[in-house]
Design an enzyme around this catalytic site. Structure first.
Site, PDB file in Angstrom:
ATOM      1  CG  ASP A  59      -1.907   1.078   1.297  1.00 41.43           C
ATOM      2  OD1 ASP A  59      -1.759   2.067   0.543  1.00 41.43           O
ATOM      3  OD2 ASP A  59      -2.855   0.980   2.094  1.00 41.43           O
ATOM      4  NE  ARG A 117       7.691  12.729   4.842  1.00 43.31           N
ATOM      5  CZ  ARG A 117       6.625  12.607   5.635  1.00 43.31           C
ATOM      6  NH1 ARG A 117       6.054  13.694   6.148  1.00 43.31           N
ATOM      7  NH2 ARG A 117       6.144  11.416   5.927  1.00 43.31           N
ATOM      8  CE1 TYR A 148      -9.108  10.483  -9.264  1.00 42.18           C
ATOM      9  CE2 TYR A 148      -9.901  12.367 -10.526  1.00 42.18           C
ATOM     10  CZ  TYR A 148      -9.068  11.279 -10.398  1.00 42.18           C
ATOM     11  OH  TYR A 148      -8.178  10.978 -11.402  1.00 42.18           O
ATOM     12  CE  LYS A 152      -5.776  12.109  -9.173  1.00 41.40           C
ATOM     13  NZ  LYS A 152      -4.462  11.429  -9.231  1.00 41.40           N
ATOM     14  CB  VAL A 181      -6.752   6.997 -19.223  1.00 43.31           C
ATOM     15  CG1 VAL A 181      -5.638   6.098 -19.770  1.00 43.31           C
ATOM     16  CG2 VAL A 181      -6.332   8.450 -19.280  1.00 43.31           C
TER      17      VAL A 181
END
Length: 245
Positions: A59, A117, A148, A152, A181
């Site tokens: 994950d 990071r 969502y 984004k 897509v």
């Protein structure tokens, strides 16, 4: 396509869709690819087709997975493609539940932040490149649900912050913003009557044809290459022109 000989690049979401196409394209052009995905079976299939690709199953929101990805770097790190992401079933603000909100934010924003990071010290040393996968939903509210869309938009801000803080040290950070897509990401607009009424007609009237994953991979690879040397902090639509409608 640029030559990536000797370059080491991490690709998340590499088990399918845009991430898989990106990992394959980079590997075919000489890169040492570290492919990460939550689906171990898909990664095994990828590694079976392309022996030499390193895989990390886990994950992307987990610090343990991130540590394993970083540990897979054998020499130096030249690039990072944060591709992994999930949808939110187009749920409007009044209907989005806590679990959906938290999961979408975790995968789409927190995971890329944590991995970036962890990778930044090596990317600074190599003057590396970062490419985040944003979305058409980075520009408008009519392409997805509240979680969502928010994730984004935030990823775009994070991308620009990376470009601002580390551009002077040679690191470039950009994002591509796909439209529709052909991937395995699931999204069910039928779960919300309001979403179907508000978003459905707009998408039907304005959405451009569905792209193939390889088309997005080409844009990602270009941004990871030296051929895009003067591009930093850019959010580049790769949506067949949807963003200009």
């Amino acid at each position: 396509m640029a030559n990536f000989d000797g370059k080491t690049i991490i690709v998340t979401g590499a088990g399918s869709g845009i991430g898989q196409a990106t990992a394959e394209m980079l590997f075919k052009n000489g890169a040492n690819v570290i492919a990460a995905d939550i689906d171990e079976a898909r990664l095994q299939e990828l590694a079976g087709q392309y022996p030499g690709i390193k895989t990390v199953a886990g994950d992307i929101t987990s610090n343990d997975t991130i540590e394993e990805i970083i540990a897979a770097i054998s020499d130096k790190l030249d690039g990072l493609a944060n591709v992994a992401g999930i949808m939110d079933d187009f749920l409007p603000p009044s209907e989005v539940d806590d679990d959906t909100w938290d999961k979408v934010m975790s995968v789409n924003l927190t995971g890329p932040m944590r991995l970036t990071r962890a990778a930044l010290p090596q990317l600074i040393d190599s003057k590396g490149k970062i490419v985040n996968v944003a979305s058409e939903a980075s520009f408008r509210a009519s392409a997805a649900g509240a979680a969502y869309t928010a994730s984004k938009h935030a990823l775009v801000g994070y991308t620009k912050s990376l470009a601002f803080f580390y551009g002077s040290q040679g690191v470039r950070a950009n994002a591509i913003a796909p439209g529709a897509v052909e991937t395995n990401i699931q999204a069910d607009m039928g779960k919300s009557k309001l979403a179907a009424e508000r978003i459905g007609p707009i998408i039907q009237a304005t959405m451009t044809p569905v792209a193939q994953a390889e088309e997005l991979a080409s844009a990602i690879c270009w941004l990871l290459s030296d051929e895009s040397a003067n591009i930093n902090g850019a959010i580049i639509p790769s949506d067949g022109g949807w963003s200009v409608v």
